[in-house]
Design an enzyme around this catalytic site. Sequence first.
Site, PDB file in Angstrom:
ATOM      1  NE  ARG A  22      -4.454  -1.499  -0.124  1.00  0.00           N
ATOM      2  CZ  ARG A  22      -5.228  -1.326   0.496  1.00  0.00           C
ATOM      3  NH1 ARG A  22      -5.876  -0.668   1.696  1.00  0.00           N
ATOM      4  NH2 ARG A  22      -6.040  -2.191   0.402  1.00  0.00           N
ATOM      5  NE  ARG A  26      -7.595   5.431   1.532  1.00  0.00           N
ATOM      6  CZ  ARG A  26      -8.659   4.973   2.241  1.00  0.00           C
ATOM      7  NH1 ARG A  26      -9.569   5.102   2.488  1.00  0.00           N
ATOM      8  NH2 ARG A  26      -7.941   3.594   2.489  1.00  0.00           N
ATOM      9  CG  ASP A  71      -8.366  -3.140  -4.773  1.00  0.00           C
ATOM     10  OD1 ASP A  71      -7.950  -2.976  -3.474  1.00  0.00           O
ATOM     11  OD2 ASP A  71      -9.502  -4.542  -4.558  1.00  0.00           O
ATOM     12  CE1 TYR A 148     -13.212  -7.676   1.832  1.00  0.00           C
ATOM     13  CE2 TYR A 148     -10.873  -8.645   0.580  1.00  0.00           C
ATOM     14  CZ  TYR A 148     -11.682  -7.715   1.449  1.00  0.00           C
ATOM     15  OH  TYR A 148     -10.885  -7.156   2.438  1.00  0.00           O
TER      16      TYR A 148
HETATM   17  O1  CP3 Z   1       0.036   0.210  -2.846  1.00  0.00           O
HETATM   18  C1  CP3 Z   1       0.301  -1.057  -3.267  1.00  0.00           C
HETATM   19  O2  CP3 Z   1       0.266  -1.807  -2.311  1.00  0.00           O
HETATM   20  C2  CP3 Z   1      -1.124  -1.707  -4.787  1.00  0.00           C
HETATM   21  C3  CP3 Z   1      -2.086  -1.592  -4.558  1.00  0.00           C
HETATM   22  C4  CP3 Z   1      -2.813  -2.373  -3.821  1.00  0.00           C
HETATM   23  C5  CP3 Z   1      -4.324  -1.690  -4.146  1.00  0.00           C
HETATM   24  N1  CP3 Z   1      -5.152  -3.010  -3.180  1.00  0.00           N
HETATM   25  C6  CP3 Z   1      -4.522  -0.534  -3.465  1.00  0.00           C
HETATM   26  C7  CP3 Z   1      -6.378   0.265  -2.801  1.00  0.00           C
HETATM   27  C8  CP3 Z   1      -3.121  -3.453  -3.572  1.00  0.00           C
HETATM   28  C9  CP3 Z   1      -1.823  -4.101  -3.229  1.00  0.00           C
HETATM   29  C10 CP3 Z   1      -4.361  -4.204  -3.029  1.00  0.00           C
HETATM   30  C11 CP3 Z   1      -4.498  -5.269  -2.406  1.00  0.00           C
HETATM   31  C12 CP3 Z   1      -5.589  -5.365  -1.862  1.00  0.00           C
HETATM   32  N2  CP3 Z   1      -7.377  -5.151  -2.357  1.00  0.00           N
HETATM   33  C13 CP3 Z   1      -5.628  -6.526  -0.574  1.00  0.00           C
HETATM   34  C14 CP3 Z   1      -4.450  -7.324  -0.549  1.00  0.00           C
HETATM   35  C15 CP3 Z   1      -3.497  -6.481   0.409  1.00  0.00           C
HETATM   36  C16 CP3 Z   1      -4.032  -6.054   2.174  1.00  0.00           C
HETATM   37  O3  CP3 Z   1      -4.464  -4.675   1.885  1.00  0.00           O
HETATM   38  O4  CP3 Z   1      -4.573  -7.239   2.413  1.00  0.00           O
HETATM   39  C17 CP3 Z   1      -7.577  -6.460  -0.251  1.00  0.00           C
HETATM   40  C18 CP3 Z   1      -7.343  -7.024   1.323  1.00  0.00           C
HETATM   41  C19 CP3 Z   1      -7.797  -5.706  -0.916  1.00  0.00           C
HETATM   42  C20 CP3 Z   1      -9.171  -5.110  -0.653  1.00  0.00           C
HETATM   43  C21 CP3 Z   1      -9.966  -3.510  -0.821  1.00  0.00           C
HETATM   44  N3  CP3 Z   1      -9.010  -2.732  -1.953  1.00  0.00           N
HETATM   45  C22 CP3 Z   1      -9.976  -3.246   0.945  1.00  0.00           C
HETATM   46  C23 CP3 Z   1      -9.852  -3.585   2.067  1.00  0.00           C
HETATM   47  C24 CP3 Z   1      -9.219  -1.532   0.386  1.00  0.00           C
HETATM   48  C25 CP3 Z   1      -9.311  -1.091   1.675  1.00  0.00           C
HETATM   49  C26 CP3 Z   1     -11.533   0.287   1.858  1.00  0.00           C
HETATM   50  C27 CP3 Z   1     -10.818   1.654   2.774  1.00  0.00           C
HETATM   51  O5  CP3 Z   1     -10.944   2.496   1.821  1.00  0.00           O
HETATM   52  O6  CP3 Z   1     -10.664   1.200   3.504  1.00  0.00           O
HETATM   53  C28 CP3 Z   1      -9.035  -1.813  -0.927  1.00  0.00           C
HETATM   54  C29 CP3 Z   1      -9.693  -0.560  -1.712  1.00  0.00           C
HETATM   55  C30 CP3 Z   1      -8.003   0.261  -1.854  1.00  0.00           C
HETATM   56  N4  CP3 Z   1      -7.318  -0.442  -2.608  1.00  0.00           N
HETATM   57  C31 CP3 Z   1      -7.599   1.923  -1.981  1.00  0.00           C
HETATM   58  C32 CP3 Z   1      -6.050   1.499  -2.318  1.00  0.00           C
HETATM   59  C33 CP3 Z   1      -4.850   2.202  -2.349  1.00  0.00           C
HETATM   60  C34 CP3 Z   1      -8.296   3.036  -0.502  1.00  0.00           C
HETATM   61  C35 CP3 Z   1      -8.713   3.451  -2.096  1.00  0.00           C
HETATM   62  C36 CP3 Z   1      -8.737   5.079  -2.031  1.00  0.00           C
HETATM   63  O7  CP3 Z   1      -7.685   5.753  -2.038  1.00  0.00           O
HETATM   64  O8  CP3 Z   1     -10.102   5.366  -1.490  1.00  0.00           O
END
Ligand code: CP3
Length: 341
Positions: A22, A26, A71, A148
């Site tokens: 990540r 943000r 994602d 999910y």
């Molecule tokens: O920087 C990186 O790591 C690359 C991009 C990346 C994202 N998601 C971007 C993202 C990667 C590798 C992921 C994988 C992902 N997505 C996982 C596995 C990794 C982990 O964190 O355990 C999971 C479980 C998800 C599902 C997911 N997508 C969640 C739980 C969330 C968070 C929701 C929130 O708003 O808190 C997301 C959204 C997400 N994926 C964001 C990002 C940058 C946030 C989106 C935003 O900016 O609002």
Amino acid sequence: MAALLRALAGDRPEKTPVWFMRQAGRSLPEYRELRVGTRMLDACLTPDMAAEITLQPVRRHGVDAAIFFSDIVVPLRLAGVDVEIVPGKGPVFANPIRTAADVRKLCEIDPHDLDTEPIKQAVTAVVNELGDTPLIGFAGAPFTVAAYMIEGGPSKDHLRARAMMLTEPTLWHQLAAWLAEVARVFVSAQRDAGARAIQLFDSWAGSLSVNNYREHVAPHSRAALHDLGVGTIHFGVGTGGFLPDMTLGNTVDAVGVDWRTPLSEAAAVLGPNVTVQGNIDPALLAAPWPVLEQHVHDVLQQGRNARAHIVNLGHGVPPETNPDQLTRIVETVHAFHGENI
Ligand code: CP3
């Protein structure tokens, strides 16, 4: 060869490689600015935007790898599944997958028909900018994505997914095999466009018993990753009790370790054939720098017990993190040569 790729191959470059799960997200003001008015999955599928967001943390922190901005649910969106990412919550599915008919209908979609063109375009643009710094591609592992889909959204204990696995094993294996093929198509597209390593995220595998992991999950994750022809990393949270299983029978080059298992212990149970990745406690990103610095040194010191070490967090960067802390970690890791404790 780039430090990350050397470490994946079992080597110890002079500077230990470091990147952050990540890192694109943000915690960066330039990310928040770019994302205004664009929904998460739309951003992932807009090649210029996905490429720019992928590059932001590399420019800012000088990390040893980019991780593709996308994602785990993006390939499902490409398969036509009705999924959104709700800010502050996570992936939400309009139609949860619960019955045999749901699974059958989903599996009628051939993963090889997915239009991965926007993914390939974004990866190509990133790789053209990166030079020698490798791009890591990724996918969600079948269990984490299924958790999910079956719940319909985020859940704490993934009860429905675990129940399906045990009460309807045939249905579970059909769904997991389909998700493994979807993951394989997604990571193969990234590899073909220039990603030099692949990480499989099984973030919620820690909710499984060892036996269930072994029987119902590991074979599918292995199918997603085997013989990709690039270095592979396999990460889960709460998997300290079955780290050797996370090697998927010698399939992966590195295992990601969360913050709960001391890295020296992880190295001892994993043995000499695998690299460890981890495991700075994300909670300490909010600590005063001297406290965090001490912890980073401890992680580096413990990592010396493994055949090779890639520094990372024990899970993703929390959104409220001050990005300067991440830059300082990179500087500290690169300055470490094993004696300056
Ligand atoms: O920087 C990186 O790591 C690359 C991009 C990346 C994202 N998601 C971007 C993202 C990667 C590798 C992921 C994988 C992902 N997505 C996982 C596995 C990794 C982990 O964190 O355990 C999971 C479980 C998800 C599902 C997911 N997508 C969640 C739980 C969330 C968070 C929701 C929130 O708003 O808190 C997301 C959204 C997400 N994926 C964001 C990002 C940058 C946030 C989106 C935003 O900016 O609002």
